[in-house]
Enzyme design. Structure first.
Site, PDB file in Angstrom:
ATOM      1  CB  CYS A  45      -0.900   0.028   1.234  1.00 57.74           C
ATOM      2  SG  CYS A  45      -2.013  -1.369   1.345  1.00 57.74           S
TER       3      CYS A  45
HETATM    4  C1  BEZ Z   1       0.591  -4.681   1.893  1.00 61.11           C
HETATM    5  O1  BEZ Z   1       0.117  -3.582   1.605  1.00 61.11           O
HETATM    6  O2  BEZ Z   1       1.782  -4.872   1.825  1.00 61.11           O
HETATM    7  C2  BEZ Z   1      -0.288  -5.817   2.282  1.00 61.11           C
HETATM    8  C3  BEZ Z   1      -1.478  -5.580   2.953  1.00 61.11           C
HETATM    9  C4  BEZ Z   1      -2.273  -6.651   3.328  1.00 61.11           C
HETATM   10  C5  BEZ Z   1      -1.873  -7.948   3.007  1.00 61.11           C
HETATM   11  C6  BEZ Z   1      -0.696  -8.164   2.303  1.00 61.11           C
HETATM   12  C7  BEZ Z   1       0.098  -7.098   1.942  1.00 61.11           C
END
Ligand code: BEZ
Length: 210
Positions: A45
Site C-alpha cells: 500500500c
Molecule cells: C501490503 O500492503 O503490503 C499488504 C497488505 C495486506 C496484506 C498483504 C500485503
C-alpha cells in the site's frame, strides 16, 4: 452492494485527509480514480500511495483526481502519509478517506471475506464527470496495481468518448483505433474521412491523428 459498469457511483459524505467531502461534489466535472487499500502502514500500500502521488501531473493532465481509501482513521492516514512521502520520495496531496467503520468499503463492495473480513482489497473505480462507473478492477492484497494500466485505460476511455471507436488489445495513445461495428460504412465515410484499414467488415482500423 453489487456495482456494475455504467451505474451511478454511490454518493457519500466522509472525512478525508484533506477535509470533509461529499463525493459527487468533490468529483465535480472531472474524472475520479477511486482506489482502496487493505491498511495503513503496510508495504505494498505504501508503494501504491507513493506511485499515485508521483503521478499527480499525469492524473491532472487527464482531468482526473485520485482519491484513496483504507479502513483506518484519518489520523492514522496522516501519520502514514509522512512515511509514504519519506520512503517513496514524494509529496502526497490527494485525499485519503477515513473508513474505520468500513461503511464506504461496504458500499463499494471492497470487502472480500475470503481475503479479509475487515480490510478492503485493492479495488479500482474509474468514475466519469457524469458520476458513472466506467471501469472496475480488483486486485488481491498481495499484488500491487499497475499504474501504467490505470493511466492507459483513462486515455482509452477518454478516446472512446471522443469518437465512435473502441481500443484494441494493448492499445496505447497514438495507436490505431477500431471503428465500432455499429457504425455503418456510409456513416464511417462521414465520420472517418481519413479512411480505414478494413481487415474484416467488423474489423476496421483507423488513425485518429494526435
Ligand atoms: C501490503 O500492503 O503490503 C499488504 C497488505 C495486506 C496484506 C498483504 C500485503
Amino acid at each position: 452492494m453489487t456495482l456494475r459498469i455504467g451505474d451511478t457511483a454511490p454518493d457519500f459524505q466522509v472525512e478525508t485527509t484533506t477535509g470533509p467531502i461529499s463525493f459527487h461534489d468533490w468529483i465535480g466535472d472531472q474524472w475520479a480514480f477511486f482506489f482502496s487499500h487493505p491498511a495503513d502502514y503496510t508495504p505494498v500500500c505504501t508503494t501504491e500511495m507513493g506511485r499515485t502521488a508521483q503521478l499527480a501531473a499525469e492524473f491532472e493532465s487527464r482531468n482526473c483526481k485520485p482519491i484513496g481509501l483504507s479502513t483506518d482513521t484519518v489520523e492514522e492516514h496522516q501519520g502514514w502519509i509522512k512515511d509514504v512521502n519519506d520512503t517513496q520520495n514524494t509529496d502526497l496531496r490527494f485525499p485519503i478517506i477515513g473508513d474505520a467503520d468500513s461503511k464506504i468499503a461496504k458500499l463499494y463492495d471492497m470487502i472480500h471475506p475470503n481475503e479479509s473480513d475487515t480490510a478492503a482489497v485493492r479495488s479500482v473505480f474509474i468514475i466519469d464527470p457524469n458520476k458513472k462507473i466506467r471501469l472496475m478492477m480488483t486486485y488481491p492484497m498481495t499484488v500491487g496495481r499497475n499504474f501504467d494500466e490505470i493511466l492507459r485505460v483513462l486515455d482509452a476511455l477518454q478516446t472512446t468518448d471522443s469518437a465512435e471507436v473502441a481500443c484494441p488489445a494493448d492499445w496505447r495513445p497514438g495507436d490505431k483505433v477500431i471503428i465500432r461495428p455499429s457504425v455503418t460504412p456510409d456513416e464511417a465515410k462521414k465520420k472517418f474521412p481519413q479512411g480505414w484499414d478494413e481487415q474484416r467488415p467488423y474489423l476496421r482500423l483507423t488513425d485518429l491523428g494526435s
